[in-house]
Design an enzyme around this catalytic site. Sequence first.
Site, mmCIF file in Angstrom:
data_model
loop_
_atom_site.group_PDB
_atom_site.id
_atom_site.type_symbol
_atom_site.label_atom_id
_atom_site.label_comp_id
_atom_site.label_asym_id
_atom_site.label_seq_id
_atom_site.Cartn_x
_atom_site.Cartn_y
_atom_site.Cartn_z
ATOM 1 C CB CYS A 73 22.884 48.945 21.779
ATOM 2 S SG CYS A 73 22.004 49.767 20.457
ATOM 3 C CB CYS A 183 20.210 44.249 15.756
ATOM 4 S SG CYS A 183 18.931 44.986 16.807
HETATM 5 N N1 DGL Z 1 19.472 46.444 19.933
HETATM 6 C C1 DGL Z 1 20.112 47.439 19.171
HETATM 7 C C2 DGL Z 1 21.289 46.943 18.381
HETATM 8 O O1 DGL Z 1 21.953 46.025 18.799
HETATM 9 C C3 DGL Z 1 19.348 48.536 18.516
HETATM 10 C C4 DGL Z 1 18.008 48.379 18.006
HETATM 11 C C5 DGL Z 1 17.375 49.709 17.701
HETATM 12 O O2 DGL Z 1 17.030 50.388 18.667
HETATM 13 O O3 DGL Z 1 17.231 50.048 16.537
HETATM 14 O O4 DGL Z 1 21.603 47.469 17.353
#
Ligand code: DGL
Length: 266
Positions: A73, A183
Amino acid sequence: MDKRPIGIFDSGIGGITVLAEAARTMPGQRFIYFGDTANAPYGTKDVQRVVQLSMKAAGFLMDRNIKALIVACNTATSAAIDQLREALDIPVIGMEPALKPAVETGQGGTVVVMATSLTLREKKFSQLMEKYSSRASIIPMPCPGLVELIEAGIWEGKKIKDFLSKRFSGLRINDITDIVLGCTHYVFIKDEIQRFFDQRVRIVDGNQGTARQLRRILTAKEASGQDMLCNDFDQSLFEFYFSGNTNDTKNLCKSWLRTQLCLKTG
Ligand code: DGL
Protein backbone atom coordinates in the site's frame (compact mmCIF):
# COMPACT_ATOMS: atom_id res chain seq x y z
CA MET A 1 14.61 -22.28 3.16
CA ASP A 2 12.97 -20.53 6.12
CA LYS A 3 9.48 -22.04 5.95
CA ARG A 4 7.73 -19.17 7.71
CA PRO A 5 5.24 -17.23 5.57
CA ILE A 6 5.62 -13.73 4.16
CA GLY A 7 3.05 -11.25 5.50
CA ILE A 8 1.44 -8.70 3.22
CA PHE A 9 -1.17 -6.05 3.94
CA ASP A 10 -3.15 -3.28 2.33
CA SER A 11 -6.20 -1.22 3.25
CA GLY A 12 -8.26 -3.66 1.22
CA ILE A 13 -7.95 -5.71 -1.93
CA GLY A 14 -5.33 -3.60 -3.74
CA GLY A 15 -2.40 -5.49 -2.26
CA ILE A 16 -3.57 -8.67 -3.97
CA THR A 17 -2.01 -7.24 -7.13
CA VAL A 18 1.33 -7.11 -5.30
CA LEU A 19 0.78 -10.58 -3.87
CA ALA A 20 0.34 -11.91 -7.42
CA GLU A 21 3.66 -10.41 -8.47
CA ALA A 22 5.47 -11.59 -5.33
CA ALA A 23 4.15 -15.12 -5.73
CA ARG A 24 5.15 -15.13 -9.38
CA THR A 25 8.62 -13.90 -8.47
CA MET A 26 9.08 -16.30 -5.55
CA PRO A 27 7.23 -19.53 -6.27
CA GLY A 28 7.05 -21.97 -3.39
CA GLN A 29 6.86 -19.25 -0.71
CA ARG A 30 3.87 -19.09 1.64
CA PHE A 31 1.95 -15.82 1.97
CA ILE A 32 -0.51 -14.50 4.53
CA TYR A 33 -2.57 -11.58 3.25
CA PHE A 34 -4.42 -9.09 5.42
CA GLY A 35 -6.83 -6.58 3.86
CA ASP A 36 -8.12 -3.95 6.28
CA THR A 37 -11.43 -3.66 4.47
CA ALA A 38 -13.24 -2.43 7.59
CA ASN A 39 -11.10 0.71 7.45
CA ALA A 40 -10.61 1.26 3.70
CA PRO A 41 -9.89 3.68 2.22
CA TYR A 42 -6.72 4.82 3.98
CA GLY A 43 -5.96 7.52 1.42
CA THR A 44 -8.51 10.01 2.70
CA LYS A 45 -7.60 9.58 6.39
CA ASP A 46 -5.04 11.56 8.36
CA VAL A 47 -1.51 10.30 8.77
CA GLN A 48 -1.79 9.43 12.47
CA ARG A 49 -4.80 7.23 11.86
CA VAL A 50 -3.05 5.41 9.01
CA VAL A 51 0.00 4.86 11.24
CA GLN A 52 -2.27 3.33 13.90
CA LEU A 53 -4.07 1.10 11.42
CA SER A 54 -0.81 0.00 9.78
CA MET A 55 0.74 -0.95 13.13
CA LYS A 56 -2.35 -2.95 13.94
CA ALA A 57 -2.32 -4.74 10.58
CA ALA A 58 1.38 -5.53 11.01
CA GLY A 59 0.71 -6.83 14.53
CA PHE A 60 -1.97 -9.17 13.21
CA LEU A 61 0.54 -10.63 10.75
CA MET A 62 3.41 -10.74 13.25
CA ASP A 63 1.19 -12.90 15.46
CA ARG A 64 1.22 -15.41 12.61
CA ASN A 65 4.98 -15.72 12.69
CA ILE A 66 5.93 -14.08 9.39
CA LYS A 67 9.53 -13.77 8.22
CA ALA A 68 9.09 -10.57 6.19
CA LEU A 69 6.41 -7.94 5.71
CA ILE A 70 5.30 -6.32 2.47
CA VAL A 71 3.39 -3.08 2.95
CA ALA A 72 1.42 -3.47 -0.28
CA CYS A 73 0.00 0.00 0.00
CA ASN A 74 1.60 3.25 -1.12
CA THR A 75 -0.51 5.17 1.37
CA ALA A 76 0.50 3.09 4.40
CA THR A 77 4.12 3.23 3.24
CA SER A 78 4.04 7.03 3.02
CA ALA A 79 2.52 7.32 6.46
CA ALA A 80 4.05 4.51 8.48
CA ILE A 81 7.08 2.82 6.95
CA ASP A 82 9.57 4.34 9.40
CA GLN A 83 7.53 3.36 12.45
CA LEU A 84 6.98 -0.15 11.08
CA ARG A 85 10.68 -0.67 10.43
CA GLU A 86 11.52 0.58 13.88
CA ALA A 87 8.98 -1.65 15.60
CA LEU A 88 9.58 -4.91 13.74
CA ASP A 89 12.63 -7.14 13.76
CA ILE A 90 11.98 -8.61 10.30
CA PRO A 91 12.56 -7.07 6.84
CA VAL A 92 9.81 -4.60 5.91
CA ILE A 93 9.37 -3.78 2.22
CA GLY A 94 7.29 -0.76 1.25
CA MET A 95 5.94 0.76 -1.95
CA GLU A 96 6.23 4.12 -3.63
CA PRO A 97 4.82 5.46 -6.89
CA ALA A 98 7.10 4.19 -9.66
CA LEU A 99 8.09 7.64 -10.86
CA LYS A 100 11.73 6.67 -11.34
CA PRO A 101 11.15 4.03 -14.05
CA ALA A 102 8.38 6.13 -15.59
CA VAL A 103 10.69 9.10 -16.06
CA GLU A 104 13.88 7.21 -16.83
CA THR A 105 12.36 5.06 -19.53
CA GLY A 106 9.46 7.36 -20.33
CA GLN A 107 8.22 8.28 -23.76
CA GLY A 108 8.94 11.95 -23.41
CA GLY A 109 5.48 13.37 -22.79
CA THR A 110 3.58 14.20 -19.63
CA VAL A 111 3.73 11.67 -16.80
CA VAL A 112 0.57 11.47 -14.67
CA VAL A 113 0.86 9.96 -11.19
CA MET A 114 -2.48 8.61 -10.02
CA ALA A 115 -2.43 8.01 -6.25
CA THR A 116 -4.33 8.71 -3.05
CA SER A 117 -4.49 12.20 -1.59
CA LEU A 118 -2.42 11.12 1.40
CA THR A 119 0.36 9.59 -0.72
CA LEU A 120 0.63 12.72 -2.84
CA ARG A 121 0.80 15.16 0.05
CA GLU A 122 3.38 13.26 2.12
CA LYS A 123 7.10 13.95 2.29
CA LYS A 124 8.14 10.81 0.42
CA PHE A 125 6.30 11.93 -2.68
CA SER A 126 7.62 15.52 -2.46
CA GLN A 127 11.11 14.05 -2.40
CA LEU A 128 10.35 12.01 -5.52
CA MET A 129 8.98 15.11 -7.24
CA GLU A 130 12.07 17.08 -6.28
CA LYS A 131 14.23 14.43 -7.84
CA TYR A 132 12.38 13.97 -11.12
CA SER A 133 10.41 17.11 -11.88
CA SER A 134 13.28 18.72 -13.79
CA ARG A 135 13.43 15.71 -16.10
CA ALA A 136 9.78 15.43 -17.14
CA SER A 137 6.49 17.17 -16.95
CA ILE A 138 4.76 15.41 -14.06
CA ILE A 139 1.15 15.81 -12.95
CA PRO A 140 0.20 14.35 -9.54
CA MET A 141 -3.44 13.26 -9.66
CA PRO A 142 -5.29 12.44 -6.43
CA CYS A 143 -8.23 10.12 -7.12
CA PRO A 144 -10.62 10.20 -4.14
CA GLY A 145 -13.56 7.87 -4.69
CA LEU A 146 -11.72 5.45 -6.97
CA VAL A 147 -10.65 2.99 -4.26
CA GLU A 148 -14.27 2.67 -3.12
CA LEU A 149 -15.39 1.69 -6.64
CA ILE A 150 -12.60 -0.87 -6.92
CA GLU A 151 -13.33 -2.31 -3.48
CA ALA A 152 -16.92 -2.79 -4.70
CA GLY A 153 -15.61 -4.95 -7.55
CA ILE A 154 -16.21 -2.28 -10.21
CA TRP A 155 -13.08 -2.58 -12.36
CA GLU A 156 -14.43 -1.64 -15.78
CA GLY A 157 -17.43 -0.16 -17.53
CA LYS A 158 -19.32 3.10 -17.38
CA LYS A 159 -18.62 4.10 -13.79
CA ILE A 160 -14.87 3.77 -14.20
CA LYS A 161 -14.97 5.48 -17.60
CA ASP A 162 -16.97 8.37 -16.14
CA PHE A 163 -14.54 8.64 -13.25
CA LEU A 164 -11.59 8.82 -15.63
CA SER A 165 -13.30 11.33 -17.95
CA LYS A 166 -13.99 13.63 -15.04
CA ARG A 167 -10.54 13.25 -13.55
CA PHE A 168 -8.66 13.81 -16.80
CA SER A 169 -10.90 16.62 -18.05
CA GLY A 170 -9.02 19.86 -18.40
CA LEU A 171 -5.74 18.09 -19.15
CA ARG A 172 -4.11 17.92 -22.56
CA ILE A 173 -4.81 14.26 -23.05
CA ASN A 174 -2.67 13.89 -26.15
CA ASP A 175 0.42 15.11 -24.30
CA ILE A 176 0.15 12.29 -21.76
CA THR A 177 2.44 9.36 -22.58
CA ASP A 178 2.99 7.64 -19.24
CA ILE A 179 0.74 6.88 -16.28
CA VAL A 180 2.08 5.82 -12.91
CA LEU A 181 -0.30 3.79 -10.79
CA GLY A 182 0.70 5.00 -7.34
CA CYS A 183 -1.97 3.00 -5.55
CA THR A 184 -2.10 -0.77 -5.63
CA HIS A 185 -5.87 -0.79 -6.11
CA TYR A 186 -5.60 0.97 -9.47
CA VAL A 187 -3.86 -2.03 -11.04
CA PHE A 188 -7.30 -3.66 -11.27
CA ILE A 189 -8.45 -0.96 -13.71
CA LYS A 190 -5.34 -0.97 -15.89
CA ASP A 191 -7.24 -2.29 -18.91
CA GLU A 192 -9.93 0.34 -18.57
CA ILE A 193 -7.28 3.08 -18.36
CA GLN A 194 -5.65 1.72 -21.51
CA ARG A 195 -9.02 1.74 -23.30
CA PHE A 196 -9.62 5.31 -22.14
CA PHE A 197 -6.36 6.29 -23.84
CA ASP A 198 -6.96 4.10 -26.92
CA GLN A 199 -4.04 1.88 -25.88
CA ARG A 200 -1.71 4.81 -26.42
CA VAL A 201 -0.09 5.32 -23.01
CA ARG A 202 2.39 3.27 -21.06
CA ILE A 203 1.18 2.30 -17.60
CA VAL A 204 3.75 1.68 -14.88
CA ASP A 205 3.21 0.27 -11.42
CA GLY A 206 5.61 -0.53 -8.59
CA ASN A 207 4.55 -4.13 -8.05
CA GLN A 208 7.38 -5.83 -9.86
CA GLY A 209 9.98 -3.62 -8.23
CA THR A 210 8.58 -4.48 -4.81
CA ALA A 211 8.53 -8.21 -5.54
CA ARG A 212 12.12 -8.11 -6.77
CA GLN A 213 13.20 -6.19 -3.70
CA LEU A 214 11.60 -8.87 -1.51
CA ARG A 215 13.40 -11.59 -3.43
CA ARG A 216 16.72 -9.78 -3.11
CA ILE A 217 16.29 -9.47 0.65
CA LEU A 218 15.11 -13.01 1.26
CA THR A 219 17.58 -14.62 -1.07
CA ALA A 220 20.40 -12.79 0.63
CA LYS A 221 19.10 -13.82 4.04
CA GLU A 222 18.43 -17.40 3.16
CA ALA A 223 21.47 -17.74 0.92
CA SER A 224 19.60 -20.10 -1.36
CA GLY A 225 17.36 -19.85 -4.36
CA GLN A 226 16.78 -23.56 -4.74
CA ASP A 227 13.26 -23.82 -3.46
CA MET A 228 12.21 -20.96 -5.63
CA LEU A 229 12.62 -22.83 -8.88
CA CYS A 230 9.31 -24.58 -8.62
CA ASN A 231 6.68 -22.85 -10.71
CA ASP A 232 3.77 -24.95 -9.63
CA PHE A 233 1.51 -22.55 -7.75
CA ASP A 234 -0.57 -24.12 -5.08
CA GLN A 235 -3.60 -22.56 -3.40
CA SER A 236 -2.52 -23.86 0.00
CA LEU A 237 0.39 -21.41 -0.13
CA PHE A 238 -2.02 -18.51 0.40
CA GLU A 239 -4.04 -17.49 3.44
CA PHE A 240 -6.40 -14.50 3.36
CA TYR A 241 -7.83 -12.39 6.17
CA PHE A 242 -10.02 -9.32 5.90
CA SER A 243 -11.07 -7.13 8.81
CA GLY A 244 -14.40 -6.04 7.47
CA ASN A 245 -16.33 -8.72 5.88
CA THR A 246 -17.39 -10.94 3.70
CA ASN A 247 -16.72 -14.09 1.94
CA ASP A 248 -17.43 -12.24 -1.27
CA THR A 249 -14.22 -10.25 -1.01
CA LYS A 250 -12.22 -13.33 -0.17
CA ASN A 251 -13.66 -15.21 -3.13
CA LEU A 252 -13.15 -12.28 -5.47
CA CYS A 253 -9.49 -12.08 -4.45
CA LYS A 254 -8.90 -15.81 -4.63
CA SER A 255 -10.39 -16.14 -8.08
CA TRP A 256 -8.50 -13.12 -9.39
CA LEU A 257 -5.26 -14.48 -8.00
CA ARG A 258 -6.00 -17.89 -9.46
CA THR A 259 -6.47 -16.46 -12.93
CA GLN A 260 -3.29 -14.44 -12.52
CA LEU A 261 -1.21 -17.36 -11.40
CA CYS A 262 -3.07 -20.26 -13.00
CA LEU A 263 -3.50 -21.73 -9.57
CA LYS A 264 -4.58 -25.28 -9.09
CA THR A 265 -8.15 -25.07 -7.85
CA GLY A 266 -8.94 -26.52 -4.48
N1 DGL B 1 -4.03 0.50 -2.03
C1 DGL B 1 -3.57 1.61 -1.30
C2 DGL B 1 -2.40 2.31 -1.91
O1 DGL B 1 -1.59 1.69 -2.56
C3 DGL B 1 -4.51 2.51 -0.57
C4 DGL B 1 -5.85 2.79 -1.03
C5 DGL B 1 -6.67 3.45 0.05
O2 DGL B 1 -7.04 2.74 0.98
O3 DGL B 1 -6.93 4.64 -0.05
O4 DGL B 1 -2.22 3.48 -1.74
